[in-house]
Design a protein around this motif. Sequence first.
Motif, PDB file in Angstrom:
ATOM      1  N   THR A  24       6.295   7.553   5.046  1.00 40.81           N
ATOM      2  CA  THR A  24       5.216   7.480   4.078  1.00 40.81           C
ATOM      3  C   THR A  24       3.965   6.880   4.695  1.00 40.81           C
ATOM      4  OG1 THR A  24       4.517   6.488   1.990  1.00 40.81           O
ATOM      5  CG2 THR A  24       6.113   5.261   3.270  1.00 40.81           C
ATOM      6  N   GLY A  25       2.818   7.272   4.190  1.00 39.29           N
ATOM      7  CA  GLY A  25       1.562   6.689   4.655  1.00 39.29           C
ATOM      8  C   GLY A  25       1.199   5.441   3.882  1.00 39.29           C
ATOM      9  N   LYS A  26       2.072   5.050   2.946  1.00 38.36           N
ATOM     10  CA  LYS A  26       1.782   3.903   2.079  1.00 38.36           C
ATOM     11  C   LYS A  26       1.789   2.611   2.883  1.00 38.36           C
ATOM     12  CE  LYS A  26       4.956   2.639  -1.081  1.00 38.36           C
ATOM     13  NZ  LYS A  26       5.705   2.795  -2.344  1.00 38.36           N
ATOM     14  N   LEU A  27       0.758   1.801   2.710  1.00 40.74           N
ATOM     15  CA  LEU A  27       0.637   0.511   3.395  1.00 40.74           C
ATOM     16  C   LEU A  27       0.831  -0.590   2.355  1.00 40.74           C
ATOM     17  CD1 LEU A  27      -0.034  -0.063   6.385  1.00 40.74           C
ATOM     18  CD2 LEU A  27      -2.382  -0.450   5.696  1.00 40.74           C
ATOM     19  N   ILE A  28       1.815  -1.465   2.585  1.00 39.69           N
ATOM     20  CA  ILE A  28       2.121  -2.546   1.650  1.00 39.69           C
ATOM     21  C   ILE A  28       1.551  -3.849   2.198  1.00 39.69           C
ATOM     22  CG2 ILE A  28       3.950  -3.839   0.499  1.00 39.69           C
ATOM     23  CD1 ILE A  28       3.688  -0.954  -0.429  1.00 39.69           C
ATOM     24  N   PHE A  29       0.766  -4.531   1.372  1.00 39.81           N
ATOM     25  CA  PHE A  29       0.109  -5.768   1.780  1.00 39.81           C
ATOM     26  C   PHE A  29       0.928  -6.988   1.383  1.00 39.81           C
ATOM     27  CE2 PHE A  29      -4.258  -4.909   3.254  1.00 39.81           C
ATOM     28  CZ  PHE A  29      -4.277  -3.531   3.092  1.00 39.81           C
ATOM     29  N   GLN A  35      -4.001  -3.631  14.854  1.00 41.88           N
ATOM     30  CA  GLN A  35      -2.727  -2.998  14.544  1.00 41.88           C
ATOM     31  C   GLN A  35      -1.754  -3.268  15.691  1.00 41.88           C
ATOM     32  OE1 GLN A  35      -1.584   1.027  12.612  1.00 41.88           O
ATOM     33  NE2 GLN A  35      -2.163   1.517  14.717  1.00 41.88           N
ATOM     34  N   GLN A  75      -0.526  -4.023  10.339  1.00 41.92           N
ATOM     35  CA  GLN A  75      -1.962  -4.178  10.465  1.00 41.92           C
ATOM     36  C   GLN A  75      -2.358  -5.524   9.858  1.00 41.92           C
ATOM     37  OE1 GLN A  75      -3.802  -0.736   8.611  1.00 41.92           O
ATOM     38  NE2 GLN A  75      -2.906   0.687  10.089  1.00 41.92           N
ATOM     39  N   SER A 133      -3.230  10.835   7.966  1.00 41.38           N
ATOM     40  CA  SER A 133      -2.174  10.484   7.007  1.00 41.38           C
ATOM     41  C   SER A 133      -0.932   9.964   7.696  1.00 41.38           C
ATOM     42  CB  SER A 133      -1.817  11.720   6.182  1.00 41.38           C
ATOM     43  OG  SER A 133      -1.419  12.777   7.040  1.00 41.38           O
ATOM     44  N   GLY A 177      -0.309   6.905   8.655  1.00 50.77           N
ATOM     45  CA  GLY A 177       0.007   5.504   8.367  1.00 50.77           C
ATOM     46  C   GLY A 177      -0.399   4.588   9.503  1.00 50.77           C
ATOM     47  N   TYR A 178      -0.933   5.140  10.585  1.00 50.98           N
ATOM     48  CA  TYR A 178      -1.340   4.348  11.738  1.00 50.98           C
ATOM     49  C   TYR A 178      -2.849   4.172  11.836  1.00 50.98           C
ATOM     50  CZ  TYR A 178       3.459   4.716  13.375  1.00 50.98           C
ATOM     51  OH  TYR A 178       4.829   4.621  13.469  1.00 50.98           O
ATOM     52  N   PHE A 193      -6.664   5.828  -0.722  1.00 51.10           N
ATOM     53  CA  PHE A 193      -5.742   4.899  -1.371  1.00 51.10           C
ATOM     54  C   PHE A 193      -6.440   4.158  -2.499  1.00 51.10           C
ATOM     55  CE2 PHE A 193      -2.461   4.813   2.002  1.00 51.10           C
ATOM     56  CZ  PHE A 193      -3.161   5.393   3.041  1.00 51.10           C
ATOM     57  N   PRO A 207      -3.809  -7.054  -2.166  1.00 51.55           N
ATOM     58  CA  PRO A 207      -3.949  -5.725  -2.782  1.00 51.55           C
ATOM     59  C   PRO A 207      -2.577  -5.135  -3.090  1.00 51.55           C
ATOM     60  CG  PRO A 207      -5.335  -5.928  -0.817  1.00 51.55           C
ATOM     61  CD  PRO A 207      -4.421  -7.107  -0.826  1.00 51.55           C
ATOM     62  N   TYR A 236      -5.866   0.555  -4.643  1.00 52.87           N
ATOM     63  CA  TYR A 236      -5.142  -0.708  -4.750  1.00 52.87           C
ATOM     64  C   TYR A 236      -5.721  -1.512  -5.914  1.00 52.87           C
ATOM     65  CZ  TYR A 236      -3.024  -0.109  -0.110  1.00 52.87           C
ATOM     66  OH  TYR A 236      -2.296   0.345   0.976  1.00 52.87           O
ATOM     67  N   TYR A 239      -1.720   7.068  -3.485  1.00 50.52           N
ATOM     68  CA  TYR A 239      -2.517   7.581  -2.393  1.00 50.52           C
ATOM     69  C   TYR A 239      -2.467   9.100  -2.304  1.00 50.52           C
ATOM     70  CZ  TYR A 239       0.731   8.711   1.525  1.00 50.52           C
ATOM     71  OH  TYR A 239       1.648   9.269   2.363  1.00 50.52           O
ATOM     72  N   SER A 242       7.198   0.336  10.818  1.00 47.69           N
ATOM     73  CA  SER A 242       6.719   1.234  11.878  1.00 47.69           C
ATOM     74  C   SER A 242       5.555   0.582  12.617  1.00 47.69           C
ATOM     75  CB  SER A 242       6.244   2.554  11.274  1.00 47.69           C
ATOM     76  OG  SER A 242       7.267   3.153  10.522  1.00 47.69           O
ATOM     77  N   ASN A 243       4.743  -0.121  11.871  1.00 45.46           N
ATOM     78  CA  ASN A 243       3.593  -0.793  12.453  1.00 45.46           C
ATOM     79  C   ASN A 243       3.150  -1.889  11.507  1.00 45.46           C
ATOM     80  OD1 ASN A 243       2.722   0.997  10.445  1.00 45.46           O
ATOM     81  ND2 ASN A 243       0.696   1.209  11.340  1.00 45.46           N
ATOM     82  N   HIS A 295       3.835  -0.740   7.138  1.00 50.00           N
ATOM     83  CA  HIS A 295       4.117   0.653   6.768  1.00 50.00           C
ATOM     84  C   HIS A 295       5.473   0.989   7.381  1.00 50.00           C
ATOM     85  CE1 HIS A 295       3.679   4.567   9.075  1.00 50.00           C
ATOM     86  NE2 HIS A 295       3.889   5.016   7.875  1.00 50.00           N
ATOM     87  N   PHE A 329      -0.488  -1.842  -4.054  1.00 47.93           N
ATOM     88  CA  PHE A 329      -0.595  -0.387  -3.936  1.00 47.93           C
ATOM     89  C   PHE A 329      -0.465   0.283  -5.293  1.00 47.93           C
ATOM     90  CE2 PHE A 329      -0.126   3.735  -2.056  1.00 47.93           C
ATOM     91  CZ  PHE A 329       0.813   4.390  -2.829  1.00 47.93           C
ATOM     92  N   PHE A 339     -10.379  -4.441   8.476  1.00 42.19           N
ATOM     93  CA  PHE A 339      -9.341  -4.270   9.491  1.00 42.19           C
ATOM     94  C   PHE A 339      -9.627  -5.123  10.721  1.00 42.19           C
ATOM     95  CE2 PHE A 339      -6.090  -2.140  11.829  1.00 42.19           C
ATOM     96  CZ  PHE A 339      -6.589  -1.897  13.100  1.00 42.19           C
TER      97      PHE A 339
END
Lengths: 111, 115
Positions: free
Chosen positions: A96-101, A48, A33, B98, B100-101, B33, B43, B35, B48, A30-31, A92, B45, A45
């Motif tokens: 979900t709001g989960k952000l995977i690095f 984005q 960062q 919440s 995600g942005y 969150f 990091p 991590y 959250y 979706s986006n 992401h 996850f 940060f």
Amino acid sequence: GQQVMQIPQYQHVQEGEDFTTYCNSSTTLSNIQWYKQRPGGHPVFLIQLVKSGEVKKQKRLTFQFGEAKKNSSLHITATQTTDVGTYFCAGHSGNTGKLIFGQGTTLQVKP
Amino acid sequence: GAGVSQSPRYKVAKRGQDVALRCDPISGHVSLFWYQQALGQGPEFLTYFQNEAQLDKSGLPSDRFFAERPEGSVSTLKIQRTQQEDSAVYLCASSLDSTGYSPLHFGNGTRLTVT
């Protein structure tokens, strides 16, 4: 599950040289960062990207988001010693709001 | 303004001990969150929260890990019966909403060493 991969893991450059790190996701994002972590510090940060094919610039840093929204890159022109650190992309997908690095690319700059 | 605050900054635990790590997010931030960051890695996850609701705990490595945010502000990550593989930096981050942005604002982390 969703995975985000970054290459290279490490990059050593001479001050003044350019640097690029690449980020690839196993799923459409979706986006994306980007974060920078200085040695001994925490991720901070940077920027984005949301739209397919988007390009953004911050001074000597250029960020791109792929057309398929599954990959991204960060390019630094004419590196300086202040650019030293680890650069992470984070994606992401879905609702979900989960952000995977990603695992990060560590940049060392020789003066 | 105040950023994300984590305590303690360093924690040494003997194998088998329980530990509790605290996170004070930025005031008004909806999402929080946790991590885990091993040396030289990105990091990973863990879990959250959106306000007090734990929306995703899929990253918690085992049932020894437990997180809570009872009033939608301060959060605690608890690790029971610590093992050596739990040694890592535990990062807390908060974000404004919440969706995600919103960017994540990280604390300085808690470095846990299990001996």
